[in-house]
Scaffold this motif. Sequence first.
Motif, mmCIF file in Angstrom:
data_model
loop_
_atom_site.group_PDB
_atom_site.id
_atom_site.type_symbol
_atom_site.label_atom_id
_atom_site.label_comp_id
_atom_site.label_asym_id
_atom_site.label_seq_id
_atom_site.Cartn_x
_atom_site.Cartn_y
_atom_site.Cartn_z
ATOM 1 N N GLY A 85 -8.709 -34.213 92.819
ATOM 2 C CA GLY A 85 -7.402 -34.223 92.601
ATOM 3 C C GLY A 85 -6.490 -34.100 94.183
ATOM 4 O O GLY A 85 -7.092 -33.458 94.857
ATOM 5 N N THR A 86 -5.508 -34.597 94.089
ATOM 6 C CA THR A 86 -4.596 -34.583 95.193
ATOM 7 C C THR A 86 -3.332 -33.860 94.745
ATOM 8 O O THR A 86 -2.694 -33.335 96.123
ATOM 9 C CB THR A 86 -4.209 -35.863 95.625
ATOM 10 O OG1 THR A 86 -3.182 -36.233 94.603
ATOM 11 C CG2 THR A 86 -5.418 -36.806 95.967
ATOM 12 N N ASP A 95 1.219 -39.176 90.734
ATOM 13 C CA ASP A 95 0.906 -40.650 90.667
ATOM 14 C C ASP A 95 -0.487 -41.162 91.181
ATOM 15 O O ASP A 95 -1.087 -41.865 90.411
ATOM 16 C CB ASP A 95 1.987 -41.484 91.443
ATOM 17 C CG ASP A 95 2.143 -41.075 92.734
ATOM 18 O OD1 ASP A 95 1.914 -39.765 92.937
ATOM 19 O OD2 ASP A 95 2.622 -41.493 93.771
ATOM 20 N N GLN A 96 -1.013 -40.404 92.143
ATOM 21 C CA GLN A 96 -2.294 -40.939 92.799
ATOM 22 C C GLN A 96 -3.579 -40.211 91.677
ATOM 23 O O GLN A 96 -4.560 -40.941 91.582
ATOM 24 C CB GLN A 96 -2.419 -40.111 94.240
ATOM 25 C CG GLN A 96 -1.766 -40.900 95.125
ATOM 26 C CD GLN A 96 -2.098 -39.993 96.497
ATOM 27 O OE1 GLN A 96 -3.214 -39.707 96.793
ATOM 28 N NE2 GLN A 96 -1.055 -39.947 97.563
ATOM 29 N N GLN A 144 -7.614 -40.977 87.187
ATOM 30 C CA GLN A 144 -8.021 -40.670 85.877
ATOM 31 C C GLN A 144 -8.319 -42.055 85.094
ATOM 32 O O GLN A 144 -8.707 -41.822 83.901
ATOM 33 C CB GLN A 144 -6.792 -39.961 85.233
ATOM 34 C CG GLN A 144 -6.940 -38.205 85.689
ATOM 35 C CD GLN A 144 -5.679 -37.436 85.462
ATOM 36 O OE1 GLN A 144 -4.662 -38.063 85.668
ATOM 37 N NE2 GLN A 144 -6.101 -36.442 84.494
ATOM 38 N N THR A 145 -7.978 -43.153 85.623
ATOM 39 C CA THR A 145 -8.225 -44.541 84.893
ATOM 40 C C THR A 145 -9.683 -44.704 85.353
ATOM 41 O O THR A 145 -10.191 -45.552 84.302
ATOM 42 C CB THR A 145 -7.429 -45.728 85.572
ATOM 43 O OG1 THR A 145 -7.583 -45.822 87.024
ATOM 44 C CG2 THR A 145 -5.779 -45.450 85.431
ATOM 45 N N TRP A 146 -10.229 -44.313 86.254
ATOM 46 C CA TRP A 146 -11.787 -44.581 86.432
ATOM 47 C C TRP A 146 -12.720 -43.495 86.281
ATOM 48 O O TRP A 146 -13.869 -43.772 86.238
ATOM 49 C CB TRP A 146 -12.008 -45.545 87.791
ATOM 50 C CG TRP A 146 -11.535 -44.784 88.963
ATOM 51 C CD1 TRP A 146 -10.204 -45.027 89.593
ATOM 52 C CD2 TRP A 146 -12.000 -43.828 89.901
ATOM 53 N NE1 TRP A 146 -10.212 -44.221 90.659
ATOM 54 C CE2 TRP A 146 -11.189 -43.484 90.970
ATOM 55 C CE3 TRP A 146 -13.398 -43.199 89.700
ATOM 56 C CZ2 TRP A 146 -11.563 -42.618 91.902
ATOM 57 C CZ3 TRP A 146 -13.580 -42.344 90.876
ATOM 58 C CH2 TRP A 146 -12.951 -41.925 91.734
ATOM 59 N N LEU A 147 -12.233 -42.353 86.689
ATOM 60 C CA LEU A 147 -13.072 -41.116 86.841
ATOM 61 C C LEU A 147 -14.027 -40.828 85.417
ATOM 62 O O LEU A 147 -15.116 -40.244 85.501
ATOM 63 C CB LEU A 147 -12.499 -39.993 87.600
ATOM 64 C CG LEU A 147 -13.300 -38.764 87.801
ATOM 65 C CD1 LEU A 147 -14.317 -38.804 88.616
ATOM 66 C CD2 LEU A 147 -12.631 -37.528 88.457
#
Length: 159
Positions: A100-101, A105-106, A111-114
């Motif tokens: 996580g950053t 937004d990042q 969270q779309t691929w992890l």
Amino acid sequence: MSRLDSFIRRVTAQRDVLNHISDTVRELPGPVLELGLGNGRTYDHLRERFPDRRIIAFDRASHAYKASTPDPENMIIGEIRETAQSFTGIDAALVHADIGTGYPDQDAITQTWLPQLAAGLLARHGIVASGLALDHPALELLPLPASVKPGRYFLYRRR
Ligand code: SAM
């Protein structure tokens, strides 16, 4: 809360969560995957908790403290979204993801691929500990240790 306070709470949560799931993970065969080696602090903790386990670390760059840098065969350099794909089916006992950053937004993109990636890396009943929520039908949310505030870290078991 200052960023220092927030950092202290985050690393305390990491330690408490990793300690909390250690006995469960020890009962499962399979490697441990560290997604986001960073400085290598949590990698070092994982090594201490699981001294006989293969631990494979991933990061886009190798910039960990020297003594906390894995051997080259267990250090996978590149974008995790791509490099970890070839480990799908490795039947990991534990995936720890600290990527996580703090930028919503990042993190939303991650969270779309992890979730799909983590589910594919885990053995049945394997555990994933993550700084980001992972929404996936194969991942069952587990309770956190009492010391960790909900939402600070996330724990799941592969169904
Ligand atoms: N848990 C680590 C520790 O205790 O030292 C700190 C991890 S640090 C917060 C996150 C690390 O993940 C950074 O080193 C960053 O380069 C890496 N990272 C984040 N997103 C990544 C991605 N998509 N692909 C590869 N590396 C990534």
